[in-house]
Enzyme design. Structure first.
Site, PDB file in Angstrom:
ATOM      1  N   TYR A 112      18.329  28.045   9.262  1.00  0.00           N
ATOM      2  CA  TYR A 112      17.270  28.662   9.765  1.00  0.00           C
ATOM      3  C   TYR A 112      17.096  28.905  11.193  1.00  0.00           C
ATOM      4  CZ  TYR A 112      14.997  29.271   5.007  1.00  0.00           C
ATOM      5  OH  TYR A 112      14.400  29.596   4.040  1.00  0.00           O
ATOM      6  N   LYS A 172       0.882  -1.202   0.050  1.00  0.00           N
ATOM      7  CA  LYS A 172      -0.143  -0.007  -0.251  1.00  0.00           C
ATOM      8  C   LYS A 172       0.949   1.282  -0.152  1.00  0.00           C
ATOM      9  CE  LYS A 172      -0.257  -0.302   5.173  1.00  0.00           C
ATOM     10  NZ  LYS A 172      -1.104  -0.846   6.258  1.00  0.00           N
TER      11      LYS A 172
END
Ligand SMILES: *Cc1c(COP(=O)(O)O)cnc(C)c1O
EC number: 5.1.1.1
Length: 358
Positions: A254, A34
């Protein structure tokens, strides 16, 4: 070309499937592919396994149709069955096996004319309380299915909530609920997912349903003997695209989440959260660069991340970086990001998948 890519080793996939079979005590094994084979590419993975797999399992009919379009002829189980009644006839036509986890799905089978008989996997809620029929409804649902005359075969299934926790008694409780609910029903059974294939060999299950172990990642947080035999299928790699030397006290990335504590050499790697690398992996998350273990520094950006090259003088511009694979386990990276290997595989995108091992 941007050097970020995921190498997929189909020989390792087959090795892991065979290990699942070996641990299944003669049970048949549905390969769970899946979510695009947990990010590994469902059609290619199914093609690599089709000669030996007893069948495949996916989440929904859309995923199953993709396998048929890719030429896969083996049985495909829909793990959540149908979402709407009009999927039933299509499922019968394409030989998709349907989980029935709720009474409304049983009503739909009773009410829908079908051109071919269906194979149904009747799901019991043995304690996880997600989907599955209540134990008191189970035998009745089985009889109703038989009475429709539209069913070629029924497999009795349930799913473990805590099989990944070694020595947790809850799986034994679920087995007891399952055994009680299936009293007198003469049908094959299916209970074991990857952690139960690896860790609960004593649980009887005519069919096993390995997912994550096929991709070579352990479902356990602790070391486990059988899981140690898995081979990682995916190597997520990229390259160093920029190198800089910084004195002590300088921020990196950052938010200045990392400050150099000595003169350091920093490598910038073309890999970021837009590729599916987890943004919550922080400073210290392991990486391999030029064959040596090192670590992530500061925040992961959308397209780039920074690593420590201070103690890897041989690494430089163009050095190959393994983000996860055979040396840096996806489960270890996932743990650094407070998630599980399932999620970091499924999140993969933008990177090219490059296959080996046919
Ligand atoms: C996804 C899934 C599996 C596979 O689980 P793993 O932990 O990846 O082995 C098995 N059974 C069902 C019902 C599933 O939804």
């Amino acid at each position: 070309m941007r050097p970020a890519r995921a190498l997929i080793d189909l020989d390792a996939l087959r090795h892991n499937y065979r290990l699942a079979r070996e641990l299944a005590n003669g049970a048949k094994a549905l390969a769970v592919i899946k979510a695009d084979a947990y990010g590994h590419g469902a059609v290619r993975c199914a093609q690599a396994l089709e000669a030996e797999a007893d069948g495949f399992a996916v989440a929904c009919i859309e995923e199953a149709l993709e396998l048929r379009a890719g030429g896969i002829q083996a049985p495909v189980l829909l793990l959540e069955g149908i979402f709407e009644a009009d999927e039933l006839q299509m499922a019968a036509e394409h030989d998709f096996w349907c989980v029935v986890h709720s009474l409304w799905q049983l009503d739909a089978i009773e009410q829908t004319p079908l051109s071919k008989p269906l194979v149904v996997w009747l799901k019991l809620d043995s304690g996880m309380h997600r989907v599955g029929l209540h134990p008191k409804d189970y035998a009745g649902a089985y009889q109703r299915l038989l009475a429709t005359g539209k069913v070629a075969k029924i497999v009795l299934m349930s799913h473990f909530a805590r099989a990944d926790e070694l020595d947790c008694p809850s799986s034994g409780d679920q087995v007891a609920v399952f055994e009680a609910a299936r009293q007198g029903l003469a049908a094959e059974t299916s209970l074991r997912n990857s952690p139960a294939v690896l860790g609960l060999p004593q649980v009887p299950s005519d069919w096993v349903r390995p997912g994550i172990m096929l991709y070579g990642a352990t479902p356990f947080e602790e070391p486990q003997a059988e899981a140690a035999r898995l081979i990682p299928v995916m190597t997520l790699e990229s390259k160093v695209i920029c190198v800089r030397e910084l004195p002590a006290g300088e921020p990196v990335g950052y938010g200045a989440k990392f400050i150099t504590d000595k003169p350091m050499r920093i490598g910038v790697v073309a890999m970021g959260y837009a590729d599916g690398y987890p943004r919550h992996a922080g400073t210290g998350t392991p990486v391999l660069v030029a064959g040596k273990r090192s670590r992530l520094l500061g925040r992961v950006s959308m397209d780039m991340l920074c690593i420590d090259l201070t103690d890897v003088p041989e690494a430089g511009l163009g050095s190959v970086v393994e983000l996860w694979g055979r040396n840096i386990l996806a489960s270890d990276v996932a743990a650094c990001a407070e998630t599980i290997p399932y999620q970091i595989f499924c999140n993969l995108r933008r990177v090219q998948l490059v296959y080996s091992g046919g």
